[in-house]
Scaffold this motif. Structure first.
Motif, PDB file in Angstrom:
ATOM      1  N   GLY A 112       0.830  -1.198   0.000  1.00 17.07           N
ATOM      2  CA  GLY A 112       0.000   0.000   0.000  1.00 17.07           C
ATOM      3  C   GLY A 112       0.861   1.244   0.000  1.00 17.07           C
ATOM      4  N   ARG A 113       0.307   2.303  -0.552  1.00 20.84           N
ATOM      5  CA  ARG A 113       0.978   3.598  -0.552  1.00 20.84           C
ATOM      6  C   ARG A 113      -0.085   4.663  -0.322  1.00 20.84           C
ATOM      7  N   TRP A 114       0.151   5.530   0.677  1.00 17.43           N
ATOM      8  CA  TRP A 114      -0.800   6.588   1.015  1.00 17.43           C
ATOM      9  C   TRP A 114      -0.099   7.926   0.992  1.00 17.43           C
ATOM     10  N   THR A 162       3.921  -6.559   7.826  1.00 18.42           N
ATOM     11  CA  THR A 162       5.322  -6.788   8.077  1.00 18.42           C
ATOM     12  C   THR A 162       6.200  -5.537   8.157  1.00 18.42           C
ATOM     13  N   VAL A 163       6.104  -4.613   7.210  1.00 18.48           N
ATOM     14  CA  VAL A 163       7.002  -3.456   7.263  1.00 18.48           C
ATOM     15  C   VAL A 163       6.326  -2.216   6.671  1.00 18.48           C
ATOM     16  N   ALA A 164       6.635  -1.044   7.292  1.00 13.94           N
ATOM     17  CA  ALA A 164       6.113   0.238   6.814  1.00 13.94           C
ATOM     18  C   ALA A 164       7.226   1.276   6.836  1.00 13.94           C
ATOM     19  N   TRP A 165       7.133   2.204   5.903  1.00 13.19           N
ATOM     20  CA  TRP A 165       8.091   3.296   5.789  1.00 13.19           C
ATOM     21  C   TRP A 165       7.323   4.603   5.829  1.00 13.19           C
ATOM     22  N   ALA A 186      11.223   7.002   9.238  1.00 13.43           N
ATOM     23  CA  ALA A 186      11.061   5.781  10.035  1.00 13.43           C
ATOM     24  C   ALA A 186      10.822   4.576   9.146  1.00 13.43           C
ATOM     25  N   VAL A 187      11.361   3.453   9.586  1.00 16.49           N
ATOM     26  CA  VAL A 187      11.067   2.135   9.032  1.00 16.49           C
ATOM     27  C   VAL A 187      10.651   1.287  10.224  1.00 16.49           C
ATOM     28  N   ARG A 213       4.216   4.046   3.226  1.00 18.78           N
ATOM     29  CA  ARG A 213       4.189   2.855   2.378  1.00 18.78           C
ATOM     30  C   ARG A 213       4.219   1.622   3.272  1.00 18.78           C
ATOM     31  N   PHE A 214       3.600   0.568   2.769  1.00 20.01           N
ATOM     32  CA  PHE A 214       3.465  -0.678   3.527  1.00 20.01           C
ATOM     33  C   PHE A 214       3.664  -1.843   2.572  1.00 20.01           C
ATOM     34  N   ALA A 215       4.311  -2.904   3.061  1.00 17.98           N
ATOM     35  CA  ALA A 215       4.436  -4.126   2.261  1.00 17.98           C
ATOM     36  C   ALA A 215       4.218  -5.337   3.154  1.00 17.98           C
ATOM     37  N   GLN A 216       3.319  -6.199   2.735  1.00 16.76           N
ATOM     38  CA  GLN A 216       3.073  -7.484   3.386  1.00 16.76           C
ATOM     39  C   GLN A 216       3.842  -8.517   2.567  1.00 16.76           C
ATOM     40  N   LEU A 217       5.005  -8.908   3.043  1.00 21.10           N
ATOM     41  CA  LEU A 217       5.928  -9.730   2.256  1.00 21.10           C
ATOM     42  C   LEU A 217       6.010 -11.170   2.722  1.00 21.10           C
ATOM     43  N   TRP A 218       5.409 -11.489   3.853  1.00 16.47           N
ATOM     44  CA  TRP A 218       5.429 -12.844   4.382  1.00 16.47           C
ATOM     45  C   TRP A 218       4.011 -13.363   4.542  1.00 16.47           C
TER      46      TRP A 218
END
Length: 196
Positions: A110-112, A132-135, A144-145, A167-172
């Motif tokens: 996702g990207r906002w 899992t991770v956001a920036w 921030a990460v 930004r967000f990524a669900q990688l697992w």
């Protein structure tokens, strides 16, 4: 008995309109779009959701990537949805993309984008957590990460307006969660027309 009734006169006056925002000085042509007219702005975010294939080289990394620009998951051909999001506190068990790809809804991103207007300078404190991770980028600087439990992130800001991006990524495979909220600071977020 004599009753004395007093009379008061009052008038309601509309407050002066908030002037339109000035563009940021450093890059008015950036992909965040033009600054909003704060008098008509809807509070919230422009969100884009991306579906990520199970065989993408970005998925199932050994550790959370620190560099969001190294991931190729935010591309136009992967956009599954574009929408207005009033809040980014989605909590856990959050699966916004399922288009029937293999392993859907496990892998997505996702990207906002929004504009932030800060009345008083100092520290802008946000609560950010991701599984899992956001920036987080504030005024185009990555500040921030976060991977895992929500924590408070403090960002030094000056009064004014600037773009803000998450930004967000669900990688697992497994748990998916995103929490973002402003914890302190006199700030207003605005969802203008980003032309997406």
């Amino acid at each position: 008995m004599i009753w004395l009734l007093g009379c008061s006169e009052f008038a309601l006056h509309e407050p002066p309109p908030v002037p339109p925002a000035d563009p940021p000085a450093d890059d008015p042509d950036a992909d965040e779009g033009d600054p909003p007219d704060w008098s008509t702005c809807t509070e919230g975010w422009f969100g884009q959701y991306y579906n990520v294939e199970a065989d993408d080289p970005s998925v199932e990394p050994e550790e959370a990537p620190q560099d969001m620009d190294a991931l190729g998951v935010w591309t136009d051909d992967r956009v599954a949805d574009r929408r207005f999001d009033a809040s980014l506190d989605f909590g856990s068990n959050w699966w916004p993309v399922d288009e029937g790809l293999e392993e859907d809804p496990d892998y997505f991103a996702g990207r906002w984008n929004a504009w932030a207007r800060v009345t008083d300078g100092g520290s802008l404190d946000v609560v950010l957590g991701a599984e899992t991770v956001a920036w987080l980028r504030v005024n185009r600087d990555e500040v921030a990460v976060v991977s895992g439990e929500a924590r408070t992130v403090s960002v030094a800001v000056s009064p004014g307006q600037f773009p803000i991006e998450l930004r967000f990524a669900q990688l697992w495979q497994g748990e998916s969660a995103l929490r973002f909220r402003i914890a302190s600071g006199d700030v207003q977020l605005c969802y203008p027309d980003f032309g997406g």
